[in-house]
Design a protein around this motif. Structure first.
Motif, PDB file in Angstrom:
ATOM      1  N   SER A 260       0.869  -1.177   0.000  1.00  0.00           N
ATOM      2  CA  SER A 260       0.000   0.000   0.000  1.00  0.00           C
ATOM      3  C   SER A 260       0.904   1.224   0.000  1.00  0.00           C
ATOM      4  CB  SER A 260      -0.898   0.012   1.238  1.00  0.00           C
ATOM      5  OG  SER A 260      -0.115   0.123   2.419  1.00  0.00           O
ATOM      6  N   HIS A 261       0.394   2.342  -0.482  1.00  0.00           N
ATOM      7  CA  HIS A 261       1.237   3.538  -0.422  1.00  0.00           C
ATOM      8  C   HIS A 261       1.004   4.266   0.888  1.00  0.00           C
ATOM      9  CE1 HIS A 261      -1.490   7.028  -1.302  1.00  0.00           C
ATOM     10  NE2 HIS A 261      -2.188   6.172  -2.029  1.00  0.00           N
ATOM     11  N   LEU A 262       2.093   4.771   1.445  1.00  0.00           N
ATOM     12  CA  LEU A 262       2.074   5.373   2.774  1.00  0.00           C
ATOM     13  C   LEU A 262       1.938   6.887   2.731  1.00  0.00           C
ATOM     14  CD1 LEU A 262       2.359   4.897   5.833  1.00  0.00           C
ATOM     15  CD2 LEU A 262       4.847   4.869   5.527  1.00  0.00           C
ATOM     16  N   ASP A 263       2.273   7.511   1.616  1.00  0.00           N
ATOM     17  CA  ASP A 263       2.252   8.973   1.544  1.00  0.00           C
ATOM     18  C   ASP A 263       0.847   9.507   1.311  1.00  0.00           C
ATOM     19  OD1 ASP A 263       2.487   7.763  -1.084  1.00  0.00           O
ATOM     20  OD2 ASP A 263       2.776   9.776  -1.888  1.00  0.00           O
ATOM     21  N   ALA A 305       5.909   8.250  -2.331  1.00  0.00           N
ATOM     22  CA  ALA A 305       5.747   9.074  -3.537  1.00  0.00           C
ATOM     23  C   ALA A 305       4.762   8.478  -4.536  1.00  0.00           C
ATOM     24  CB  ALA A 305       7.107   9.326  -4.204  1.00  0.00           C
ATOM     25  N   GLU A 306       3.778   7.729  -4.061  1.00  0.00           N
ATOM     26  CA  GLU A 306       2.713   7.274  -4.965  1.00  0.00           C
ATOM     27  C   GLU A 306       1.939   8.460  -5.502  1.00  0.00           C
ATOM     28  OE1 GLU A 306      -1.468   5.849  -5.939  1.00  0.00           O
ATOM     29  OE2 GLU A 306      -0.745   7.429  -4.601  1.00  0.00           O
ATOM     30  N   ASP A 335      -5.297   0.193  -1.713  1.00  0.00           N
ATOM     31  CA  ASP A 335      -5.243   1.652  -1.821  1.00  0.00           C
ATOM     32  C   ASP A 335      -6.655   2.196  -1.655  1.00  0.00           C
ATOM     33  OD1 ASP A 335      -4.751   4.280  -2.403  1.00  0.00           O
ATOM     34  OD2 ASP A 335      -3.781   3.921  -4.324  1.00  0.00           O
ATOM     35  N   MET A 336      -6.944   2.782  -0.487  1.00  0.00           N
ATOM     36  CA  MET A 336      -8.256   3.308  -0.126  1.00  0.00           C
ATOM     37  C   MET A 336      -9.239   2.162   0.135  1.00  0.00           C
ATOM     38  SD  MET A 336      -8.500   6.584  -2.729  1.00  0.00           S
ATOM     39  CE  MET A 336      -9.977   7.266  -1.945  1.00  0.00           C
ATOM     40  N   ARG A 390      -3.671   3.692 -11.790  1.00  0.00           N
ATOM     41  CA  ARG A 390      -3.634   4.766 -10.804  1.00  0.00           C
ATOM     42  C   ARG A 390      -3.059   4.333  -9.463  1.00  0.00           C
ATOM     43  NH1 ARG A 390      -9.316   7.891 -10.695  1.00  0.00           N
ATOM     44  NH2 ARG A 390      -8.187   8.988  -9.051  1.00  0.00           N
ATOM     45  N   SER A 391      -2.578   3.105  -9.348  1.00  0.00           N
ATOM     46  CA  SER A 391      -2.020   2.685  -8.063  1.00  0.00           C
ATOM     47  C   SER A 391      -0.818   1.773  -8.293  1.00  0.00           C
ATOM     48  CB  SER A 391      -3.087   2.016  -7.195  1.00  0.00           C
ATOM     49  OG  SER A 391      -2.658   1.954  -5.839  1.00  0.00           O
ATOM     50  N   ASP A 392      -0.268   1.252  -7.183  1.00  0.00           N
ATOM     51  CA  ASP A 392       1.073   0.675  -7.210  1.00  0.00           C
ATOM     52  C   ASP A 392       1.179  -0.713  -7.812  1.00  0.00           C
ATOM     53  OD1 ASP A 392       2.743   2.739  -5.816  1.00  0.00           O
ATOM     54  OD2 ASP A 392       1.236   2.438  -4.271  1.00  0.00           O
ATOM     55  N   TYR A 393       0.088  -1.307  -8.250  1.00  0.00           N
ATOM     56  CA  TYR A 393       0.172  -2.583  -8.958  1.00  0.00           C
ATOM     57  C   TYR A 393       0.795  -2.412 -10.345  1.00  0.00           C
ATOM     58  CZ  TYR A 393      -4.062  -0.402 -10.700  1.00  0.00           C
ATOM     59  OH  TYR A 393      -4.954   0.521 -11.205  1.00  0.00           O
ATOM     60  N   GLY A 394       0.852  -1.182 -10.862  1.00  0.00           N
ATOM     61  CA  GLY A 394       1.195  -0.934 -12.253  1.00  0.00           C
ATOM     62  C   GLY A 394       2.482  -1.570 -12.723  1.00  0.00           C
TER      63      GLY A 394
END
Length: 503
Positions: A260-263, A305-306, A335-336, A390-394
């Motif tokens: 998950s993104h932390l920022d 930095a996501e 993510d959310m 739009r999220s980190d799976y990309g």
């Protein structure tokens, strides 16, 4: 769901539960490994919420946000890494470099009056001095700027298009304006405050920026006015950190990864986006412990930095050799997961919902089904959502690593059918405080948060036991049975040969 043939697996993740009967008064318990069932019960809403309180206070003590490069983000990294080290995980905080835009100009000058215009990520810049044209105002309806027909009846050629935020992506709005002949786009916020930290997702066709709700309302009354948009920046290199934590048990060449993104964005504390995913992931790791009885090591990641363009996850994945990438069995993204007007979305691994981007790498369909089956067993209906980029799976998908995960919705609007299915309010965004200052502890549906945390914990732990349905790697018990069977067969063959020799 996918029609692909699934490999047999002891964790039965492809058949978590039989379909409930119409007369069932309560949802059945999900079927699966004991570890997954136990972990899903141990990861409670209260436990997750304690981490969210911590993230809120860290933001409050550090300028109101936890954005990349900020003191609030550094404090968040230290909090998460510290908890994991205390629990005995193998923890690292690898750094990554990225280019940061330094603003040179951010204005829209209308009839000689300057208004702040913040360039969107992926938007082209204007030339020095900006671009100038008449202001054309797209009528506000339920879907402003979302259809090409919204631009009919006016000459947008060479104009600056003003569009209200909402109902569709910024990319769609700007593409429609470009198709109508506009040379720049201003998107006005639909909630109080400036419109910042948003993206076109893909490289834009014309300069596109965001203005505040109040300025948008003012400019809507200035249709036809001569307008200059000047949005420019240069870049400088900065360094930030991810958090990576791995169990001390399990195979290191078939790792289950969850992240998950932390920022947060700069304007607020980011408690739903993405404190919710980060807190649920942290509580899952802590309740699992650093030495669980798993076949496959579980690696947890909190990305930095996501909100600046998925940078932390992209740089980390790209830093791996091919063999190191091959060691990753799958990636799960969160993510959310606590949006206040929540949907229950599962990433559409097989494109069976035809939502846009196509299927993920092989195994993604099985991951989707694992989550859907868990929710079905607990009485919650789901819908597929696109791998929109739009999220980190990309970057995981780009490298061929199967992926999946959960999402409760951002700026999209909940439909009447979804409200009937899940509750909440139709015609309102899933998260009205998305990328806004009000994304705080009051901006959560804690029932949805608890449900998603349970699903996160269950599926992560289940894949820790076996990934056979995703990549054919059998669990320890099955491998042992195969070895015993092979040994027995060899012994039987030897005995047959011996009997033949005697006779």
């Amino acid at each position: 769901m996918s029609g692909r043939t699934k490999l047999a697996t002891v964790l039965a993740i492809s058949a978590l539960v039989a379909a409930p009967t119409a007369t069932a008064s309560a949802a059945a318990e999900p079927a699966g490994p004991a570890l997954a069932k136990k972990l899903a019960k141990k990861v409670t809403t209260e436990g997750v919420n304690r981490h969210l309180i911590a993230l809120q206070r860290l933001a409050d003590r550090n300028g109101g946000n936890r954005a990349a490069l900020s003191p609030g983000y550094n404090a968040s990294v230290d909090y998460v890494a510290g908890k994991l080290r205390d629990e005995g995980f193998i923890v690292s905080t690898p750094t990554f470099n990225f280019e940061v835009p330094i603003i040179d100009a951010e204005l829209a000058r209308v009839d000689g009056v300057n208004y702040q215009a913040l360039v969107m990520t992926a938007s082209p810049q204007t030339p020095v001095g900006g671009v100038t044209g008449p202001l054309r105002v797209v009528p506000e309806d339920g879907t402003p700027g979302c259809e090409a027909s919204d631009f009919a009846g006016q000459d947008f050629t060479g104009s600056i298009a003003l569009i209200r935020r909402g109902a569709c992506t910024f990319e769609q709005k700007h593409l429609n304006a470009f198709g109508a002949g506009a040379i720049a786009v201003l998107v006005a916020n639909n909630v109080a405050g400036p419109l910042r930290d948003v993206t076109l997702t893909n490289p834009g066709k014309i300069p596109t920026g965001g203005i505040s709700q109040a300025d948008g309302t003012t400019l809507a009354g200035k249709a036809g006015a001569t307008t200059t948009v000047d949005m420019r920046f240069h870049t400088e290199t900065r360094t930030d950190r991810n958090v990576i934590a791995e169990t001390r048990t399990g195979r290191k060449n078939n790792v289950v990864m969850a992240g998950s993104h932390l920022d947060s964005v700069e304007v607020g504390p980011g408690i739903n986006d993405n404190g919710s995913g980060s807190a649920a992931l942290l509580e899952t790791a802590l309740q699992l412990g650093s030495r669980p009885n798993v076949d496959n090591a579980i690696r947890f990641a909190w990305w930095g930095a996501e909100e600046r363009g998925l940078i932390g996850s992209e740089e980390w994945v790209r830093s791996l050799t091919f063999e190191q990438q091959l060691d990753i069995a799958l990636y799960l993204n969160f993510d959310m997961v606590g949006s206040p007007n929540a949907a229950y979305f599962v990433y559409d691994g097989d494109n069976s919902d035809n939502v846009g981007a196509g299927p993920g790498p092989f195994g993604s369909a099985q991951i989707e089904k694992a989550f859907v089956d868990y929710f079905t067993a607990t009485g919650v209906q789901t819908e597929g959502t696109d791998f929109s980029g739009r999220s980190d799976y990309g970057e995981f998908i780009a490298q061929g690593i199967p992926a999946g995960g959960l999402f409760t919705g951002a700026e999209g609007i909940k439909t009447a059918a979804q409200a009937a299915k899940w509750g909440g309010t139709a015609g309102v965004a899933y998260d009205p405080c998305y990328h806004s200052k009000c994304d705080n502890l009051g901006n959560l549906d804690r029932k949805a948060l608890g449900r998603n945390a349970g699903a996160l914990a269950f599926v992560t732990a289940a894949y820790g036991v076996s990934t056979e349905d995703v990549n054919g790697v059998p669990p320890r018990a099955k491998r042992a049975d195969a070895r015993r069977s092979a040994a027995l067969m060899k012994a039987n063959v030897h005995d047959d040969h011996s009997h033949a020799a005697v006779s």
